[in-house]
Design an enzyme around this catalytic site. Structure first.
Site, PDB file in Angstrom:
ATOM      1  N   ARG A 127     -33.627 -55.563  80.958  1.00  0.00           N
ATOM      2  CA  ARG A 127     -35.061 -55.324  81.199  1.00  0.00           C
ATOM      3  C   ARG A 127     -35.685 -54.574  80.024  1.00  0.00           C
ATOM      4  O   ARG A 127     -36.878 -54.689  79.750  1.00  0.00           O
ATOM      5  CB  ARG A 127     -35.302 -54.575  82.512  1.00  0.00           C
ATOM      6  N   TYR A 162     -59.600 -68.270  78.755  1.00  0.00           N
ATOM      7  CA  TYR A 162     -58.635 -68.947  79.647  1.00  0.00           C
ATOM      8  C   TYR A 162     -58.840 -68.503  81.097  1.00  0.00           C
ATOM      9  O   TYR A 162     -58.875 -67.300  81.381  1.00  0.00           O
ATOM     10  CB  TYR A 162     -57.226 -68.605  79.167  1.00  0.00           C
ATOM     11  N   ASP A 208     -56.081 -63.636  72.205  1.00  0.00           N
ATOM     12  CA  ASP A 208     -55.160 -64.714  72.562  1.00  0.00           C
ATOM     13  C   ASP A 208     -55.153 -65.702  71.396  1.00  0.00           C
ATOM     14  O   ASP A 208     -56.181 -66.306  71.082  1.00  0.00           O
ATOM     15  CB  ASP A 208     -55.648 -65.377  73.868  1.00  0.00           C
ATOM     16  N   LYS A 210     -46.675 -72.679  75.124  1.00  0.00           N
ATOM     17  CA  LYS A 210     -47.392 -73.702  74.364  1.00  0.00           C
ATOM     18  C   LYS A 210     -46.641 -73.956  73.042  1.00  0.00           C
ATOM     19  O   LYS A 210     -45.489 -74.328  73.079  1.00  0.00           O
ATOM     20  CB  LYS A 210     -48.854 -73.281  74.195  1.00  0.00           C
TER      21      LYS A 210
HETATM   22  C1  PLP Z   1     -51.422 -71.485  79.148  1.00  0.00           C
HETATM   23  C2  PLP Z   1     -52.259 -70.415  78.581  1.00  0.00           C
HETATM   24  C3  PLP Z   1     -52.071 -69.072  78.941  1.00  0.00           C
HETATM   25  C4  PLP Z   1     -51.117 -68.652  80.021  1.00  0.00           C
HETATM   26  O1  PLP Z   1     -49.812 -68.875  79.679  1.00  0.00           O
HETATM   27  P1  PLP Z   1     -48.638 -69.080  80.775  1.00  0.00           P
HETATM   28  O2  PLP Z   1     -47.440 -69.125  79.925  1.00  0.00           O
HETATM   29  O3  PLP Z   1     -48.948 -70.339  81.503  1.00  0.00           O
HETATM   30  O4  PLP Z   1     -48.675 -67.899  81.683  1.00  0.00           O
HETATM   31  C5  PLP Z   1     -52.829 -68.122  78.295  1.00  0.00           C
HETATM   32  N1  PLP Z   1     -53.735 -68.448  77.361  1.00  0.00           N
HETATM   33  C6  PLP Z   1     -53.967 -69.725  77.010  1.00  0.00           C
HETATM   34  C7  PLP Z   1     -54.987 -70.013  75.983  1.00  0.00           C
HETATM   35  C8  PLP Z   1     -53.244 -70.747  77.606  1.00  0.00           C
HETATM   36  O5  PLP Z   1     -53.496 -72.012  77.291  1.00  0.00           O
END
Ligand code: PLP
Length: 401
Positions: A71, A124, A196, A221
């Site tokens: 952890r 998002y 992000d 992603k």
């Molecule tokens: C998919 C996504 C997230 C969230 O990610 P997860 O791994 O699904 O929790 C956050 N920001 C953007 C821009 C995304 O496309």
């Protein structure tokens, strides 16, 4: 390998940084440490494990001398963290069990009850939901900058604003924010900034270089890149990251499991070649869509009608594979029909993997600015298939429309 490592080039970093075969019987890949616990030789060693280490060596940038519990840190996941920290020009990266775990941890690390956050409407949607609905119960309030300019953020600031939450480009309408200007405004008001960076990845944009405090990713992603893990990561300077690891990391505990950490590293090794191909395929598709008689508008930075050419030139050194477009026929049924008739594009929400995807959605006018009408968008993730297969599929779907 790691002791001799001095390259700053992304390709070499992705291939080798953080790997140390000599520590693992010469294994060219760091093995999967599928264990919760690491035991010590003596009680003294255990008790002294968190005594500050002046050289900053050891797990979590020297927060501890040895691994003790997964952890807190894990050697397999740490390989991915080292690569990502280096690519983003940060000191430390921390992996989480999803992008949302990373985002919620980063946001909570900057806020106290009664604070105010400013974000953009195109953010998002689960992040939007977390900020506007969930955090309300802790007394957090949220305002929106109606656009991406510094002046829009300045207008939205209140005396209790403590965070600007950014996503640039955003992942449906590809809207950008002025990262350097907004980060400078934030610093002058003692406001934290989070961006992000999932769309551009650190290969094409480095928000920390523009003064942003924390970068977050859905590593599900492009960083993972194979649609086989759910993962997230936060990157930043040492001090902020150590606080985040000790608090939201250890206390909320949304740790990435070692197998996913291992798959994340495997994905990162090919990130530069994958992204170059996504970018090349997507640029071809975007420009052909732009020329097509049935298409009203293409949402992809760097197009001839780019609304933010200055930000594209300054902030993005490349473009990834996610774009949206609008048909001249504005009925949702027309967009559904087009998406349903594609054969190489899976219908689904995610993106950033090897495969092409499509999705149609009515997007609220608020996302485009004040007093803008709702629009029906088709979002495409352009994958690694042959670009002519992808184009012919789209072209025949457009003809049938
Ligand atoms: C998919 C996504 C997230 C969230 O990610 P997860 O791994 O699904 O929790 C956050 N920001 C953007 C821009 C995304 O496309």
């Amino acid at each position: 390998m790691s002791t001799r490592f001095d390259s700053r080039n992304a390709e070499t970093v992705c291939a080798h940084l953080g790997d140390d075969p000599a520590q693992h019987n010469g294994a060219v890949i760091t093995p999967i440490y599928q264990n919760s616990l690491f035991v010590m030789e003596t009680m003294d060693e255990l008790v002294a494990n968190y005594v500050p280490n002046q050289e900053n060596t050891g797990p979590v940038g020297g927060m501890m001398r040895k691994f003790d519990y997964t952890r807190t840190a894990n050697p397999t996941t740490e390989v991915a963290e080292k690569k990502i920290a280096f690519l983003e020009h940060g000191d430390l990266a921390r992996c989480f069990s999803s992008g949302m775990a990373a985002i919620s941890a980063a946001i909570m690390s900057t806020l106290h009850a009664g604070d105010h956050v400013v974000t953009v409407r195109s953010v998002y949607s689960p992040a939007h939901h977390f900020l506007t609905d969930y955090l309300q119960r802790y007394g957090i309030s949220v305002g929106f900058a109606e656009g991406g300019s510094v002046a829009d953020f300045e207008r939205a600031v209140r005396p209790n604003t403590r965070l600007f939450y950014l996503e640039s480009p955003s992942s449906f309408v590809m809207e950008q924010q002025d990262l350097e200007g907004i980060a400078a405004l934030a610093k002058s008001r003692d406001i934290a900034t989070i961006c992000d960076n999932s769309w551009a990845t650190p290969l094409y944009q480095r928000p920390l270089d523009f003064g942003v405090d924390l970068v977050v990713h859905s590593a599900t992603k492009y960083l993972g890149g194979h649609s086989d893990i759910v993962a997230g990561v936060v990157v930043g300077k040492r001090e902020r990251m150590l606080k985040l690891v000790r608090e939201e990391g250890l206390l909320l505990g949304a740790v990435l499991d070692p197998f996913s950490g291992w798959l994340l590293t495997r994905g990162l090794r090919t990130l530069p070649v994958r992204l170059a191909q996504h970018a090349q395929n997507a640029a071809t598709i975007a420009h052909r869509l732009f020329e097509h008689k049935s298409v009203a508008r293409v949402y992809y930075p760097g197009m001839p009608d780019d609304k933010q050419p200055g930000l594209t030139a300054k902030q993005l050194s490349g473009r990834s594979g996610l774009l949206s477009f609008e048909l001249k026929n504005t009925e949702l049924t027309a967009a559904y029909k087009l998406v349903n008739s594609l054969k190489y594009y899976g219908i689904g929400y995610s993106w950033g993997g090897f495969e092409s995807l499509a999705l149609a959605r009515r997007v609220s006018g608020e996302m485009f600015g004040v007093n803008e009408p709702d629009r029906v968008l088709i979002r495409l993730h352009i994958g690694l298939e042959h670009v002519e297969d992808l184009w012919h599929d789209l072209e025949s779907a457009l003809e049938r429309n």
